[in-house]
Design an enzyme around this catalytic site. Structure first.
Site, mmCIF file in Angstrom:
data_model
loop_
_atom_site.group_PDB
_atom_site.id
_atom_site.type_symbol
_atom_site.label_atom_id
_atom_site.label_comp_id
_atom_site.label_asym_id
_atom_site.label_seq_id
_atom_site.Cartn_x
_atom_site.Cartn_y
_atom_site.Cartn_z
ATOM 1 N N HIS A 93 17.893 20.491 78.976
ATOM 2 C CA HIS A 93 16.608 21.005 79.468
ATOM 3 C C HIS A 93 16.782 22.486 79.832
ATOM 4 O O HIS A 93 17.820 22.879 80.359
ATOM 5 C CB HIS A 93 16.150 20.203 80.681
ATOM 6 N N GLU A 163 10.487 22.581 73.632
ATOM 7 C CA GLU A 163 9.903 23.028 74.889
ATOM 8 C C GLU A 163 10.053 24.545 75.010
ATOM 9 O O GLU A 163 11.059 25.026 75.549
ATOM 10 C CB GLU A 163 10.625 22.367 76.068
HETATM 11 P P1 PGA Z 1 5.804 20.986 82.602
HETATM 12 O O1 PGA Z 1 7.359 20.664 82.389
HETATM 13 O O2 PGA Z 1 5.026 19.876 81.955
HETATM 14 O O3 PGA Z 1 5.616 21.041 84.077
HETATM 15 O O4 PGA Z 1 5.541 22.304 81.933
HETATM 16 C C1 PGA Z 1 7.803 20.146 81.173
HETATM 17 C C2 PGA Z 1 9.294 19.939 81.229
HETATM 18 O O5 PGA Z 1 9.978 20.669 81.960
HETATM 19 O O6 PGA Z 1 9.830 19.040 80.563
#
Ligand code: PGA
Length: 243
Positions: A93, A163
């Protein structure tokens, strides 16, 4: 629309009381109590899900790079996660990469451990705003993906979550065409390099009840990784109608 995988990342939030209550509520609700809903709990609270007999699955938010038990203060091994019924593990992440300096070498070990323990990794990739602005995001993301080719274990099942860092926790969401471009990039990388593996692609970054329909209309996107919006019961339940 085909059913999608909805992964909640609760990050470092909650108390034993709140989490026990929320797990019970999600178990009692037909919309959230399905095998396509996954909840990544803070590790100390994983025990709260033991024995609740829910259909939704559990994920860990991280895992140790060390496979065997031993003198690794503060670490949680993949075997311990299996012991707590964890089916998926988020690896790489962006918050871990940036706050804890997780390097490719560490991520390779984490992925290998998780796979060997029989847990499905949710491997996160994503570029910073600057990299996108410079037009270098394709090569940047391919480099993050190439790490998968260094694993010394067979990859049969793995999930890749795109992401973009500029979308995580910011309320900024990419255009659907931008998400689609990266989903295609990942799928063609996987087809070329890991043709036998089952590798669905998720999108994560400011997913909400408002934008979920547009994101999930993309056939190349198998689901979403949801941070902030997964902490709100009504909003997360609305998102789970796609599961
Ligand atoms: P968020 O986070 O939906 O708050 O943008 C997503 C994540 O960190 O997986």
């Amino acid at each position: 629309m085909t059913k999608k995988l909805i992964v909640a990342n609760w990050k470092m939030n909650g108390t034993s009381k709140k989490i026990a209550n929320d797990l019970g509520v999600y178990r009692a609700n037909e919309i959230t109590n399905t095998a396509n809903v996954v909840i990544a709990l803070p590790s100390p609270y994983l025990y709260l899900a033991l024995g609740i007999d829910a259909k939704f699955k559990l994920a860990s938010q991280d895992v140790s790079q060390f496979a065997n038990c031993g003198a690794y203060t503060g670490e949680i091994s993949s075997k311990m996660l299996v012991d707590f019924g964890v089916k998926y593990s988020i690896v790489g992440h962006s918050e871990r990469r940036s706050n804890f300096g997780e390097t490719d070498t560490v991520l390779i070990k984490k992925l290998e451990n998780v796979i060997q323990a029989g847990i499905i990794p949710i491997f996160c990739i994503g570029e910073e705003q600057q990299v996108r602005d410079d037009g270098k995001y394709i090569e940047f993301l391919l480099k993050q993906l190439e790490l998968l080719l260094q694993l010394k274990v067979d990859i049969n099942e793995l999930i890749i979550a795109y992401e973009p860092i500029w979308a995580v926790g910011t309320g900024k969401v990419p255009e659907v065409s931008q998400i689609s471009e990266i989903a295609n990039l990942i799928h063609s990388f996987v087809q070329k390099t890991l043709p036998r593996a089952k590798i669905p692609v998720l999108y994560g970054g400011s997913v909400s009840a408002k934008n979920i329909a547009e994101i999930l209309q993309l056939n190349d996107i198998a689901g979403v990784l949801v941070g902030g919006a997964s902490l709100n019961f009504d909003e997360f339940t609305a998102i789970c109608t796609y599961a």
